[in-house]
Scaffold this motif. Structure first.
Motif, PDB file in Angstrom:
ATOM      1  N   GLY A  21     -39.313  -4.559 -37.249  1.00 43.46           N
ATOM      2  CA  GLY A  21     -39.218  -5.524 -36.068  1.00 43.46           C
ATOM      3  C   GLY A  21     -40.723  -5.887 -35.959  1.00 43.46           C
ATOM      4  O   GLY A  21     -40.814  -6.474 -34.870  1.00 43.46           O
ATOM      5  N   GLY A  23     -42.044  -8.157 -37.247  1.00 42.26           N
ATOM      6  CA  GLY A  23     -42.324  -9.481 -37.706  1.00 42.26           C
ATOM      7  C   GLY A  23     -42.516  -9.842 -39.263  1.00 42.26           C
ATOM      8  O   GLY A  23     -42.529 -10.969 -39.563  1.00 42.26           O
ATOM      9  N   ARG A 158     -40.244  -4.999 -30.556  1.00 42.05           N
ATOM     10  CA  ARG A 158     -39.588  -4.849 -32.126  1.00 42.05           C
ATOM     11  C   ARG A 158     -38.024  -4.600 -32.046  1.00 42.05           C
ATOM     12  O   ARG A 158     -37.215  -4.918 -32.748  1.00 42.05           O
ATOM     13  CB  ARG A 158     -40.238  -3.603 -32.792  1.00 42.05           C
ATOM     14  N   ARG A 161     -36.050  -7.591 -30.857  1.00 39.28           N
ATOM     15  CA  ARG A 161     -36.097  -8.461 -32.153  1.00 39.28           C
ATOM     16  C   ARG A 161     -35.206  -8.312 -33.126  1.00 39.28           C
ATOM     17  O   ARG A 161     -34.239  -9.071 -33.502  1.00 39.28           O
ATOM     18  CB  ARG A 161     -37.296  -8.558 -32.997  1.00 39.28           C
ATOM     19  N   ARG A 162     -34.809  -7.147 -33.322  1.00 40.14           N
ATOM     20  CA  ARG A 162     -33.940  -6.434 -34.458  1.00 40.14           C
ATOM     21  C   ARG A 162     -32.610  -6.715 -33.809  1.00 40.14           C
ATOM     22  O   ARG A 162     -31.500  -7.120 -34.353  1.00 40.14           O
ATOM     23  CB  ARG A 162     -34.211  -5.159 -34.743  1.00 40.14           C
ATOM     24  N   GLU A 165     -31.143 -10.005 -34.294  1.00 42.61           N
ATOM     25  CA  GLU A 165     -30.790 -10.283 -35.444  1.00 42.61           C
ATOM     26  C   GLU A 165     -29.200  -9.569 -35.857  1.00 42.61           C
ATOM     27  O   GLU A 165     -28.723 -10.398 -36.803  1.00 42.61           O
ATOM     28  CB  GLU A 165     -31.527  -9.526 -36.679  1.00 42.61           C
TER      29      GLU A 165
END
Ligand code: DC
Length: 229
Positions: A21, A23, A158, A161-162, A165
């Motif tokens: 996470g 990036g 992090r 972000r994950r 997804e």
């Protein structure tokens, strides 16, 4: 043929390491595009071995069997992002919860790692370099990389972000999984996740993709200029 047990100097390798996470994939792909270098997602290679281990019903904790599965695995990673493991399309499965749960255990086995590290070095040798992302690229696979970057971000960012997804998992589940994998990946005996000597740490918490890519590109330009001196 180069000795793939050893890292090779003089390749244009950009090593991007960091926790889940941080990036890495997004940044490494954008950077590769900007620098017109090939890109390799080494996490996908550990995930592919894990997929093959699960497909054969083997135990991810079994060091001997997982290593032999790794050595025998045929893996195709075409530029369109597809992942073909032993002739099967595993593009979606390698990102699924079953593989994600087991991958840190598989990645902890030293003989699995040495097989994949050889393949990663061979990949870069054939191309004269590339942008490689993972956990140990700057510390173990290419300690002489032209530029080594260690990406970080706060644990909350992090996880967010994950979670963005993967559609079928909520934030808390993703956050717990990231914390568990961080603990396993940083504490394992063989080539644990850590900032490599000489790696530049870039905190991506408050930066967008273009900003991070620009920061790293500037470091790459400086490294190329220093090498030419
Ligand atoms: O980047 P990722 O989440 O797809 O990586 C999957 C796992 O593979 C991660 O938990 C640690 C392992 N890994 C590794 O040990 N070494 C690498 N170079 C890349 C990934």
């Amino acid at each position: 043929m180069a000795d793939l047990a050893q890292p090779a100097p003089n390749l244009n390798v950009i090593a991007i390491d960091g926790p889940a996470g941080s990036g890495k994939s997004t940044i490494a792909q954008a950077l590769a595009k900007r620098l017109e270098l090939p890109y390799l997602d080494t996490g996908a290679m550990y995930r592919s071995v894990t997929f093959a281990v699960i497909a054969t019903g083997a135990d991810p904790e079994d060091a001997v069997t997982t290593a032999s599965i790794a050595r025998e695995m045929t893996l195709q990673m075409p530029e369109n992002g597809d992942i073909i493991v032993n002739g099967l399309d595993a593009t979606l499965e390698i990102r699924g919860p079953e593989v994600t749960r087991a991958v840190s255990a598989v990645a902890a086995h030293p003989d699995v790692r040495s097989e994949l590290v050889s393949r990663q070095r061979e990949w870069a040798h054939r191309r004269g370099g590339g942008v490689l992302e993972g956990r140990d690229i700057g510390s173990a696979v290419f300690p002489d990389a032209l530029t080594k970057i260690y990406l970080t971000a706060s644990a909350e960012v992090r996880a967010a972000r994950r979670a963005g997804e993967v559609m079928d998992l909520d934030y808390d589940t993703v956050a717990a999984d990231i914390a568990r994998r961080d603990a396993l990946d940083t504490s394992r005996q063989h080539d644990p996740l850590r900032r490599a000597d000489g790696a530049i740490e870039v905190d991506t918490t408050y930066l967008d993709i273009d900003e991070v890519v620009s920061v790293i590109s500037a470091h790459v330009d400086r490294a190329i200029a220093a090498r030419a001196d």
